[in-house]
Design a protein around this motif. Structure first.
Motif, mmCIF file in Angstrom:
data_model
loop_
_atom_site.group_PDB
_atom_site.id
_atom_site.type_symbol
_atom_site.label_atom_id
_atom_site.label_comp_id
_atom_site.label_asym_id
_atom_site.label_seq_id
_atom_site.Cartn_x
_atom_site.Cartn_y
_atom_site.Cartn_z
ATOM 1 N N PRO A 813 -2.878 13.808 31.745
ATOM 2 C CA PRO A 813 -2.080 14.655 32.030
ATOM 3 C C PRO A 813 -0.844 15.439 30.936
ATOM 4 C CG PRO A 813 -2.004 13.246 34.153
ATOM 5 C CD PRO A 813 -2.676 12.540 33.279
ATOM 6 N N ALA A 814 -0.733 13.431 30.423
ATOM 7 C CA ALA A 814 0.138 14.194 28.794
ATOM 8 C C ALA A 814 -0.718 14.901 28.242
ATOM 9 C CB ALA A 814 0.655 12.976 28.184
ATOM 10 N N GLN A 815 -1.789 14.346 27.899
ATOM 11 C CA GLN A 815 -2.741 15.480 26.696
ATOM 12 C C GLN A 815 -3.074 16.242 26.565
ATOM 13 O OE1 GLN A 815 -5.542 12.101 26.780
ATOM 14 N NE2 GLN A 815 -5.123 11.613 24.616
ATOM 15 N N PHE A 816 -2.311 17.002 28.302
ATOM 16 C CA PHE A 816 -3.537 18.358 29.059
ATOM 17 C C PHE A 816 -2.801 19.038 27.831
ATOM 18 C CE2 PHE A 816 -1.853 22.075 31.368
ATOM 19 C CZ PHE A 816 -3.194 22.506 31.208
ATOM 20 N N GLU A 817 -2.247 19.864 26.960
ATOM 21 C CA GLU A 817 -2.198 20.941 26.056
ATOM 22 C C GLU A 817 -2.731 20.701 24.844
ATOM 23 O OE1 GLU A 817 2.586 22.010 23.543
ATOM 24 O OE2 GLU A 817 2.958 21.303 25.203
ATOM 25 N N GLU A 818 -2.018 19.550 24.627
ATOM 26 C CA GLU A 818 -2.833 19.371 22.810
ATOM 27 C C GLU A 818 -4.507 19.588 23.582
ATOM 28 O OE1 GLU A 818 -4.711 15.443 20.540
ATOM 29 O OE2 GLU A 818 -3.198 15.050 21.806
ATOM 30 N N ALA A 819 -4.688 19.435 24.545
ATOM 31 C CA ALA A 819 -6.434 19.290 24.786
ATOM 32 C C ALA A 819 -6.786 20.843 25.194
ATOM 33 C CB ALA A 819 -6.734 18.507 26.221
ATOM 34 N N LEU A 820 -5.997 21.339 25.465
ATOM 35 C CA LEU A 820 -6.122 23.399 25.567
ATOM 36 C C LEU A 820 -6.142 23.280 24.628
ATOM 37 C CD1 LEU A 820 -5.995 25.158 28.423
ATOM 38 C CD2 LEU A 820 -3.450 25.238 27.869
ATOM 39 N N LEU A 866 1.978 29.718 32.978
ATOM 40 C CA LEU A 866 2.276 28.105 33.034
ATOM 41 C C LEU A 866 3.601 27.110 32.751
ATOM 42 C CD1 LEU A 866 1.745 25.884 35.085
ATOM 43 C CD2 LEU A 866 -0.008 25.283 33.734
ATOM 44 N N GLU A 867 4.588 26.534 32.344
ATOM 45 C CA GLU A 867 4.704 25.707 32.734
ATOM 46 C C GLU A 867 5.152 24.076 33.060
ATOM 47 O OE1 GLU A 867 9.549 27.749 32.933
ATOM 48 O OE2 GLU A 867 7.780 29.684 32.053
ATOM 49 N N LEU A 868 5.718 23.620 31.475
ATOM 50 C CA LEU A 868 5.035 22.101 32.423
ATOM 51 C C LEU A 868 6.888 21.628 31.973
ATOM 52 C CD1 LEU A 868 1.446 21.050 30.379
ATOM 53 C CD2 LEU A 868 2.160 21.674 33.357
ATOM 54 N N LEU A 869 6.761 20.013 32.949
ATOM 55 C CA LEU A 869 7.892 19.082 32.757
ATOM 56 C C LEU A 869 7.156 17.706 32.630
ATOM 57 C CD1 LEU A 869 10.987 18.821 32.435
ATOM 58 C CD2 LEU A 869 11.002 18.566 34.883
ATOM 59 N N VAL A 870 7.334 17.566 31.403
ATOM 60 C CA VAL A 870 6.704 16.018 30.677
ATOM 61 C C VAL A 870 7.800 15.161 30.798
ATOM 62 C CG1 VAL A 870 5.238 14.663 29.152
ATOM 63 C CG2 VAL A 870 5.029 17.151 29.700
ATOM 64 N N ASP A 871 7.150 13.786 31.333
ATOM 65 C CA ASP A 871 8.162 12.748 31.791
ATOM 66 C C ASP A 871 7.841 11.885 31.697
ATOM 67 O OD1 ASP A 871 10.422 10.867 32.270
ATOM 68 O OD2 ASP A 871 10.655 11.250 34.567
ATOM 69 N N GLY A 872 7.672 10.855 29.833
ATOM 70 C CA GLY A 872 6.320 9.409 29.303
ATOM 71 C C GLY A 872 4.701 10.281 29.865
#
Length: 941
Positions: A813-820, A866-872
């Protein structure tokens, strides 16, 4: 007609007529001429009123315009009134007079229906207080009494017209609305008051007077009326005769003719049972004559008649309900339903052919022997291609044609079609043996299709030219004059050959009629069908307006065909106009009486729809199916199919679709999304529709099987089981197009669509051969298994390719923005997220996010809303913008992203056709060797 009971072991003509009447038009026929005239007059007024509200005339003169809320109560009022008069209460109730109690019930029931219209008119001002529409959700005591009596009257009319099944189901759902607090476990809900249920079910547009009855009022009636007028003009007999003249000489010819005749009848019929009895009366005795058993002849008729309900453009009137429920255009519904229906019919013809090969059956002899090349060119391919054309194939090719940009390219395309046609013609203009006949049939179909496409393009160019030159005001008049001129020319051609006489199916047939005069005898019947399909598919008029123009043309044909035939044959005109007028009136009355059951069924099904919207019982069914399937997608679909079969038992096609789509379509959508299967809504609705109509085949309730057994004299349960076995191809198709939506022509180009049709047809024929145990010769078990495996590979090559090369790469999940930011524009990313359902229980859903814009990962996230909240390592959705791509995909605030699936580079799935075709070649070689060895043994002995 003679008594069939003595010849076929079936029923007499009067008993068969009573069978159809008791299920479709009502079994009561009063001896009192005044009462019979009154019933006919009411039916006639109903038809005329329906034509009036569908026509553009009320809007032009600004008088007599009815809104949907006004028209639906009137429509139901007519249906209930005629239901109590036409359908006896019990089997031993009088059929030649109408008891006083039935008159009372008819009047009370129709007044309760009309109350919705009356209570909103100026008549109630000062009498009942405020109008009904001025106090929504706030019924008074009189409203509740009327609604309660109305529901009881509707349920009784349902029992009479359709039998107990639908009435019982409606009562169970009504009971659930009241007894919800006492239901066990997850079935429990808070319940509703008596007044709230009465208001929701009868006074609002959520229950009885909802979408289903609205479609029956605005659309279904006109199409049923069109079919009744076409049949009264003689088209039903014409379709049967044409099918027999073209196909009766082939192996098992009467059975193949039954399939095609039922398919053509199904284009204009909304009833499986009426289709069985109408065509089966002629086809079943002939099938028995060439070697089919009573059960198999009945089963062939059942399978082909029920298939008529899935055949565009009418689809048993369900096509028009799908327009409302799925919220897509009518053209899209027909496009998606086209390929499964066509390949299902082709496979049924192949089943009959295999049965004939197994028993070495022969066809019926012709009255005049034709040249072998003519037989090949005028045989089954012509009829099958005609169905393909009527179903919409020509217009799908037309879409490809429209994509060509220049006039030069369009002209070049027509020239290529002509060259292809000439090549095919000279390629098959030779003696064709039985073993080579399949090639002749395919070539013939291609020739006829080329002709049809060229004619369709020519008509399109002509209409476009007229519209451009004459303008929008004069063009409709000129086009109308051209249609009338074409009709007169066709009648002049038809008048040169004898009229088609209704034959006695039990009389011995020494020879089949010649194809040419048989086809020419009713060419003018094809014109209104062509006008209907042209208006629907090319002009893209509304279904209501398209049906109105088709009905208007049928009225003109009924009034004029008798005088025109007499004129061209130089016969006396005396009584011809009167005869045409009487046939028109009879057709209008027959159309209204055919609608009684459908009008009642859509209203009663509205009770079930109203219960679903009021109680949320659909979520309960979803939980039940999810519990039984334990998250396995295939099991989920199997249980949904079984529930569709159970809910569809004993229901007519229209009510059947309303019930199963309201209850089970949301189940597949929600559970599929939770388990990673994203299914287009039209695929879901076609899935439950297919299995709903299979209830007409499946024992112990299969009504169509009982009707066919009544004609054939066979055992109804055995007939039902054989018919179900023949219908396996129809049962397998919904599973295939759920997983491979290309079969529904979803997201495919026109050229890809043609390829899908060819491959799917070949796959279905191989599946049929595998299940029938016969291909080139009798198959061994392992050969049948291989044939089914090859068919599955052709249908869904992606299944094997996904096992060889995974279609997605899993990202954290933490790689979502990069993959997108790294994926190609135009691809789709899948998110598996954890959230809650409507009642707060945790669920996992799969969301598809199309990447439609260029940019960085952050820019693409913004485009998706889409707005994301990343926590680790944990990623939570902070916001999904209103009406954004992400919200429409099912994403919402506070959902946790579990996995990110990025499209992987995967070889073309079509590569797997190569090993499948090699396996097919191996099976063919083995069976041909076995055939050769058997032939050598015979010659040696």
């Amino acid at each position: 007609m003679t008594d069939t009971s003595s010849n076929t072991g079936g029923l007499s003509e009067s008993e068969l007529e009573d069978l159809v009447a008791s299920t479709d038009t009502g079994g009561r026929s009063p001896d009192n001429r005044s009462i019979a005239f009154f019933m006919a007059a009411v039916a006639l007024v109903w038809s005329v009123w329906q034509i009036w509200i569908a026509s553009p005339l009320p809007y032009l003169i600004e008088t007599g315009v009815f809104s949907g809320r006004e028209a639906r109560p009137i429509h139901l009022g007519f249906a209930i009134f005629l239901a109590f008069l036409a359908y006896p209460a019990f089997k031993n109730s009088p059929r030649h007079r109408i008891p006083v109690a039935d008159w009372v019930l008819a009047i009370v029931g129709s007044l309760c229906a009309l109350y919705i219209f009356i209570a909103d008119s100026a008549l109630v001002d000062g009498l009942l207080g405020t109008r009904l529409s001025d106090r929504p959700g706030n019924p008074n005591n009189f409203d509740i009494v009327v609604a309660s009596v109305g529901i009881v009257m509707l349920l009784e009319a349902t029992r009479r017209a359709l039998g107990p099944p639908l009435m019982v189901v409606a009562i169970v759902f009504l009971g659930y609305t009241f007894l919800g607090p006492y239901a066990p476990g997850f079935l429990a809900w808070k319940g509703a008051s008596f007044g709230a249920v009465a208001d929701h079910q009868w006074l609002s547009s959520e229950g009885v007077f909802g979408i289903a009855l609205g479609v029956s009022t605005g659309l279904v009636f006109l199409f049923v009326l069109f079919g009744a007028l076409l049949d009264k003009a003689g088209a039903g007999n014409y379709f049967i005769k044409v099918a027999f003249s073209l196909m009766g000489h082939m192996r098992g010819g009467p059975a193949k003719a039954a399939v095609v005749a039922s398919g053509m009848t199904g284009l204009i019929s909304g009833s499986s049972i009426a289709n069985v009895v109408t065509t089966g009366t002629f086809t079943i005795p002939m099938m028995k004559r060439v070697g089919f058993s009573s059960e198999k002849s009945g089963a062939v008729e059942v399978a082909s008649s029920v298939n008529g309900q899935i055949m565009p453009p009418v689809m048993g009137a369900a096509a028009f309900l799908m327009v409302e429920y799925v919220d897509i255009s009518y053209f899209e519904v027909v496009k998606h339903a086209f390929i499964p229906a066509i390949i299902s019919y082709i496979a049924l013809v192949y089943i009959v052919h295999l049965e004939a090969l197994k028993k070495n059956m022969q066809g019926l002899p012709r009255a005049v022997e034709a040249k072998p090349a003519k037989l090949a060119l005028l045989s089954m391919g012509i009829t099958l291609s005609s169905i393909l054309i009527l179903g919409g194939g020509v217009y799908y090719l037309f879409e490809l044609f429209k994509a060509l940009e220049t006039n030069f390219m369009q002209l070049l395309a027509v020239l290529v079609l002509i060259a292809l046609e000439l090549g095919l013609y000279f390629g098959v203009k030779r003696n064709i043996t039985d073993e080579q006949r399949l090639l002749g049939i395919i070539s013939t179909g291609a020739i006829v299709l080329c002709n049809a496409v060229i004619v369709a393009f020519g008509v399109f160019f002509l209409i476009g030219f007229i519209t451009q030159m004459a303008g929008p005001t004069l063009a409709p008049w000129i086009i109308g004059a051209l249609i009338i001129t074409t009709y007169v020319v066709l009648v002049s051609i038809c008048a040169k050959v004898p009229d088609l006489v209704m034959d006695d199916p039990n009389a011995p047939i020494e020879a089949l009629p010649e194809p040419k005069p048989t086809i020419l005898a009713g060419l003018h019947f094809l014109l209104p069908v062509a006008v209907l399909i042209w208006c629907l598919m090319i002009e893209r008029l509304s279904p209501e307006l398209s049906a109105f123009w088709a009905v208007a043309l049928m009225i003109f044909i009924l009034l004029t065909q008798r005088p025109l035939f007499a004129f061209f044959r130089q016969e006396s005109q005396q009584g011809r106009i009167r005869q045409g007028a009487l046939e028109l009136i009879e057709g209008l009355i027959a159309g209204a009486r055919n609608m009684i059951g459908i009008g009642i069924a859509t209203a009663a099904a509205g009770i079930i729809v109203g219960t679903v919207s009021q109680t949320g019982v659909g979520l309960v069914l979803a939980e039940l199916v999810e519990f039984l399937s334990q998250g396995q997608i295939l099991l989920m679909l199997i249980f949904t199919a079984i529930l569709s079969l159970i809910l569809g038992m004993g229901l007519p096609t229209t009510a059947n679709y309303i019930v199963v789509s309201s209850l089970l379509a949301p189940v597949i959508v929600s559970l599929g999304q939770q388990n990673g299967l994203i299914v287009p809504l039209i695929a879901v609705h076609l899935f439950v529709f297919y299995f709903g109509i299979m209830a007409d085949v499946t024992p112990p309730v299969g009504l169509a099987s009982f009707a066919a057994a009544a004609v054939s004299g066979g055992d109804p349960i055995r007939t039902g089981f054989v018919a179900f076995f023949y219908s396996l191809r129809t049962a397998i198709l919904p599973f295939l197009f759920i997983f491979n939506t290309e079969l529904l022509l979803i997201d495919v180009t026109p050229l890809e669509g043609v390829l899908v049709f060819i491959v799917a047809t070949a796959a279905m024929l191989l599946f049929t051969a595998g299940t029938q145990g016969f291909f080139v010769s009798k198959s061994k078990v392992w050969e049948s298994v291989l044939l089914i495996l090859i068919a599955f590979t052709l249908f869904r090559p992606g299944f094997w390719m996904d096992m060889l090369v995974p279609p997605y790469e899993i990202k954290e999940p933490a790689q979502f923005e990069e993959a997108l930011g790294n994926v190609k524009t135009g691809s789709e990313i899948r998110l598996i997220v954890l959230g809650e359902d409507d009642i707060g229980d945790p669920i996992s859903i799969t969301a598809i996010l199309p990447v439609e814009s260029d940019g960085t990962g952050a820019e693409r996230l913004e485009a998706l809303g889409l707005e994301l909240l990343v926590d680790g390592d944990e990623v939570i959705i902070d916001n999904a913008a209103f009406d954004s791509v992400s919200q429409n995909a099912g994403l919402d605030f506070d959902q946790k992203i579990k996995q990110v699936l990025i499209p992987a580079d995967q070889p073309a799935k079509e590569l797997l056709y190569i090993p499948a075709l090699l396996l097919l070649g191996f099976v063919i070689v083995m069976q041909r060797r076995r055939n050769g060895a058997a032939l050598s043994q015979v010659m040696a002995s």
